[in-house]
Design a protein around this motif. Sequence first.
Motif, PDB file in Angstrom:
ATOM      1  N   GLN A 123     -29.178   4.568 -63.966  1.00 36.82           N
ATOM      2  CA  GLN A 123     -30.366   4.975 -62.594  1.00 36.82           C
ATOM      3  C   GLN A 123     -29.258   4.234 -61.561  1.00 36.82           C
ATOM      4  OE1 GLN A 123     -33.164   1.690 -64.303  1.00 36.82           O
ATOM      5  NE2 GLN A 123     -34.470   3.108 -65.198  1.00 36.82           N
ATOM      6  N   ALA A 124     -28.428   3.883 -61.728  1.00 46.74           N
ATOM      7  CA  ALA A 124     -27.883   3.611 -60.067  1.00 46.74           C
ATOM      8  C   ALA A 124     -26.456   3.286 -60.154  1.00 46.74           C
ATOM      9  CB  ALA A 124     -28.617   2.384 -59.402  1.00 46.74           C
ATOM     10  N   LEU A 125     -25.930   3.393 -59.005  1.00 41.10           N
ATOM     11  CA  LEU A 125     -23.875   3.588 -59.085  1.00 41.10           C
ATOM     12  C   LEU A 125     -23.650   3.036 -59.768  1.00 41.10           C
ATOM     13  CD1 LEU A 125     -21.525   5.500 -57.575  1.00 41.10           C
ATOM     14  CD2 LEU A 125     -21.838   3.023 -55.926  1.00 41.10           C
ATOM     15  N   HIS A 132     -15.670   5.182 -68.925  1.00 43.99           N
ATOM     16  CA  HIS A 132     -15.022   6.245 -67.443  1.00 43.99           C
ATOM     17  C   HIS A 132     -14.954   7.508 -67.765  1.00 43.99           C
ATOM     18  CE1 HIS A 132     -12.714   3.115 -70.659  1.00 43.99           C
ATOM     19  NE2 HIS A 132     -11.804   3.219 -69.455  1.00 43.99           N
ATOM     20  N   ILE A 133     -15.095   8.186 -66.819  1.00 50.10           N
ATOM     21  CA  ILE A 133     -15.124   8.571 -65.906  1.00 50.10           C
ATOM     22  C   ILE A 133     -14.278   9.931 -65.423  1.00 50.10           C
ATOM     23  CG2 ILE A 133     -16.680   9.929 -64.633  1.00 50.10           C
ATOM     24  CD1 ILE A 133     -17.843   7.114 -63.695  1.00 50.10           C
ATOM     25  N   GLY A 149     -15.678   1.635 -54.701  1.00 47.73           N
ATOM     26  CA  GLY A 149     -15.554   0.879 -55.814  1.00 47.73           C
ATOM     27  C   GLY A 149     -15.344   0.914 -57.713  1.00 47.73           C
ATOM     28  N   ILE A 150     -15.781   2.626 -57.935  1.00 44.94           N
ATOM     29  CA  ILE A 150     -16.122   2.573 -59.181  1.00 44.94           C
ATOM     30  C   ILE A 150     -14.326   2.786 -60.032  1.00 44.94           C
ATOM     31  CG2 ILE A 150     -17.225   4.232 -60.738  1.00 44.94           C
ATOM     32  CD1 ILE A 150     -19.311   2.382 -59.785  1.00 44.94           C
ATOM     33  N   LYS A 151     -13.919   1.819 -61.000  1.00 40.66           N
ATOM     34  CA  LYS A 151     -13.377   1.483 -61.323  1.00 40.66           C
ATOM     35  C   LYS A 151     -11.983   2.553 -62.335  1.00 40.66           C
ATOM     36  CE  LYS A 151     -12.629  -2.035 -57.937  1.00 40.66           C
ATOM     37  NZ  LYS A 151     -11.788  -1.497 -56.777  1.00 40.66           N
ATOM     38  N   ARG A 152     -12.948   2.716 -62.975  1.00 46.41           N
ATOM     39  CA  ARG A 152     -12.727   3.843 -64.234  1.00 46.41           C
ATOM     40  C   ARG A 152     -12.362   5.031 -64.060  1.00 46.41           C
ATOM     41  NH1 ARG A 152     -15.305  -0.017 -69.554  1.00 46.41           N
ATOM     42  NH2 ARG A 152     -14.036  -2.081 -68.702  1.00 46.41           N
ATOM     43  N   LEU A 153     -12.210   6.311 -63.090  1.00 48.93           N
ATOM     44  CA  LEU A 153     -11.702   7.262 -62.933  1.00 48.93           C
ATOM     45  C   LEU A 153     -10.711   8.044 -63.459  1.00 48.93           C
ATOM     46  CD1 LEU A 153     -12.420   7.460 -59.538  1.00 48.93           C
ATOM     47  CD2 LEU A 153     -14.217   7.073 -61.310  1.00 48.93           C
TER      48      LEU A 153
END
Length: 247
Positions: A123-125, A132-133, A149-153
Amino acid sequence: MLHKTAILLLLPLWLLSFLAQATTIRVVTEYRSYYQLKQEDGQLGGYATEVVQAMFALTGDTPAFEVNPWGRTFYEAVNNDNVLIYSLSYNPERAALFDCVAELDNEQLFFWALKGRIEQPLQALQDLQPFHIAVSISSNPDQYLTAQGIKRLLRTSTAEHALSMLYKERVDLVISAEKSIYRRTNQLGYDANQLEKVLQLKELNHPLCAAFNHQSDPALRERYRQAFTTLQQNGTLAKIKQRWQVD
């Protein structure tokens, strides 16, 4: 049949003045489903390419197209003046670097997963943190999610590589517009029925533009801004959109 002189007299004054300055312009882009397509004859096509070619038909300039992975394309446009880039997602950070001279479309991006892989609703960031994206290098989602700050890129050179990673269950999520992902899935031979939308972040939705960096010649930028306005006014843009079913 109208004499060439008579035809020239019918052209707008701004176009006549720019035709006298006609030159070769570097144009950088990537292959991107239905915007920039590699046709059967090897030539570059697609909706956005047709619009750009129509702009060049008005200015009289000669386009020198270069197709590379997005990271290279973005680098070339940032670091070289008088280079046209498309289709550039025009977010606030890029507005500081580029002048959008033609708004080609409005991008609506979604996060996609294989059905059944994401159990809890997103539902949110911050709900993205455990997953993993796959993102294309230097793409709009890459830049935004990194800044948040999204880490698993996992950064890939192409959207096709990202989609393959999803189907091979090496990542949990990919990001794409709906029409693009279905076309890409079909081209790669995957089953689109296995896909589902799991989240949309409106912060990722921006106009797709043709643009020059801000250090580029102001007269050159204005030449293409005026050419795009002419396409809007004379109905050419509407016809191209209708042919490609662009809303």
